[in-house]
Design a protein around this motif. Structure first.
Motif, PDB file in Angstrom:
ATOM      1  N   TYR A  27       0.828  -1.198   0.000  1.00 59.57           N
ATOM      2  CA  TYR A  27       0.000   0.000   0.000  1.00 59.57           C
ATOM      3  C   TYR A  27       0.862   1.249   0.000  1.00 59.57           C
ATOM      4  O   TYR A  27       1.868   1.318   0.712  1.00 59.57           O
ATOM      5  CB  TYR A  27      -0.897  -0.030   1.246  1.00 59.57           C
ATOM      6  CG  TYR A  27      -1.854   1.111   1.379  1.00 59.57           C
ATOM      7  CD1 TYR A  27      -2.907   1.265   0.495  1.00 59.57           C
ATOM      8  CD2 TYR A  27      -1.714   2.046   2.387  1.00 59.57           C
ATOM      9  CE1 TYR A  27      -3.797   2.320   0.613  1.00 59.57           C
ATOM     10  CE2 TYR A  27      -2.592   3.101   2.519  1.00 59.57           C
ATOM     11  CZ  TYR A  27      -3.636   3.227   1.623  1.00 59.57           C
ATOM     12  OH  TYR A  27      -4.509   4.272   1.741  1.00 59.57           O
ATOM     13  N   LYS A  37      -7.461   3.349   7.359  1.00 59.17           N
ATOM     14  CA  LYS A  37      -8.187   3.018   6.133  1.00 59.17           C
ATOM     15  C   LYS A  37      -7.191   2.821   5.001  1.00 59.17           C
ATOM     16  O   LYS A  37      -6.073   3.331   5.054  1.00 59.17           O
ATOM     17  CB  LYS A  37      -9.173   4.117   5.775  1.00 59.17           C
ATOM     18  CG  LYS A  37      -8.523   5.450   5.526  1.00 59.17           C
ATOM     19  CD  LYS A  37      -9.552   6.542   5.385  1.00 59.17           C
ATOM     20  CE  LYS A  37      -8.942   7.912   5.414  1.00 59.17           C
ATOM     21  NZ  LYS A  37      -8.424   8.347   6.682  1.00 59.17           N
ATOM     22  N   CYS A  38      -7.614   2.078   3.996  1.00 61.44           N
ATOM     23  CA  CYS A  38      -6.814   1.865   2.790  1.00 61.44           C
ATOM     24  C   CYS A  38      -7.666   2.244   1.594  1.00 61.44           C
ATOM     25  O   CYS A  38      -8.680   1.590   1.328  1.00 61.44           O
ATOM     26  CB  CYS A  38      -6.407   0.402   2.656  1.00 61.44           C
ATOM     27  SG  CYS A  38      -5.258  -0.166   3.880  1.00 61.44           S
ATOM     28  N   PHE A  39      -7.276   3.275   0.867  1.00 61.95           N
ATOM     29  CA  PHE A  39      -7.971   3.623  -0.362  1.00 61.95           C
ATOM     30  C   PHE A  39      -7.645   2.580  -1.421  1.00 61.95           C
ATOM     31  O   PHE A  39      -6.483   2.210  -1.602  1.00 61.95           O
ATOM     32  CB  PHE A  39      -7.559   5.017  -0.848  1.00 61.95           C
ATOM     33  CG  PHE A  39      -8.049   6.128   0.023  1.00 61.95           C
ATOM     34  CD1 PHE A  39      -9.389   6.480   0.018  1.00 61.95           C
ATOM     35  CD2 PHE A  39      -7.190   6.822   0.852  1.00 61.95           C
ATOM     36  CE1 PHE A  39      -9.862   7.502   0.816  1.00 61.95           C
ATOM     37  CE2 PHE A  39      -7.649   7.845   1.655  1.00 61.95           C
ATOM     38  CZ  PHE A  39      -8.986   8.180   1.645  1.00 61.95           C
ATOM     39  N   LYS A  40      -8.667   2.095  -2.123  1.00 65.76           N
ATOM     40  CA  LYS A  40      -8.476   1.033  -3.114  1.00 65.76           C
ATOM     41  C   LYS A  40      -7.536   1.451  -4.233  1.00 65.76           C
ATOM     42  O   LYS A  40      -6.777   0.637  -4.738  1.00 65.76           O
ATOM     43  CB  LYS A  40      -9.824   0.592  -3.688  1.00 65.76           C
ATOM     44  CG  LYS A  40     -10.668  -0.154  -2.687  1.00 65.76           C
ATOM     45  CD  LYS A  40     -11.963  -0.628  -3.297  1.00 65.76           C
ATOM     46  CE  LYS A  40     -12.810  -1.345  -2.268  1.00 65.76           C
ATOM     47  NZ  LYS A  40     -14.061  -1.822  -2.820  1.00 65.76           N
ATOM     48  N   ALA A  72     -12.898   2.628  -0.317  1.00 63.06           N
ATOM     49  CA  ALA A  72     -11.791   2.359   0.602  1.00 63.06           C
ATOM     50  C   ALA A  72     -12.142   1.158   1.472  1.00 63.06           C
ATOM     51  O   ALA A  72     -13.272   0.677   1.466  1.00 63.06           O
ATOM     52  CB  ALA A  72     -11.518   3.574   1.468  1.00 63.06           C
ATOM     53  N   LYS A  74     -12.022   0.154   5.521  1.00 63.62           N
ATOM     54  CA  LYS A  74     -11.812   0.597   6.895  1.00 63.62           C
ATOM     55  C   LYS A  74     -11.267  -0.597   7.673  1.00 63.62           C
ATOM     56  O   LYS A  74     -11.885  -1.659   7.708  1.00 63.62           O
ATOM     57  CB  LYS A  74     -13.128   1.039   7.539  1.00 63.62           C
ATOM     58  CG  LYS A  74     -13.592   2.398   7.104  1.00 63.62           C
ATOM     59  CD  LYS A  74     -12.865   3.495   7.803  1.00 63.62           C
ATOM     60  CE  LYS A  74     -13.535   3.805   9.115  1.00 63.62           C
ATOM     61  NZ  LYS A  74     -13.129   5.082   9.647  1.00 63.62           N
TER      62      LYS A  74
END
Length: 83
Positions: A27, A37-40, A72, A74
């Motif tokens: 990432y 969170k991780c944005f796609k 995203a 969570k």
């Protein structure tokens, strides 16, 4: 609200499962804060088969959601860690 930067940061981190230490994502993370969170669009390599589920121990580590109008994941509690 402002959308996240499309290009994103150049620093990459490995995201691993907290229980079995299996690799989940590579990432492009900005800032030095905790992993919330991780944005796609910032996931450069995805090692999972089902979204938000660890491929090895089958534990749910994230929920799909929209953050500032952008898809995203969570992260649930401390079920995923950064390396």
């Amino acid at each position: 609200m402002a959308k996240p930067n499309k290009k994103g940061p150049s620093r990459t981190v490995d995201i691993v499962c907290a229980q079995c230490k299996c690799k989940l994502y590579k990432y492009r993370k900005g800032g030095k804060g905790a992993l919330v969170k991780c944005f796609k669009e910032r996931i450069s390599e995805d090692y999972t088969f089902a979204p938000g589920i660890c491929p090895q121990c089958q534990q749910a580590f994230a929920r799909p959601t929209l953050v500032r109008g952008v898809p995203a994941f969570k992260i649930i509690g401390t079920k995923a860690l950064m390396k």
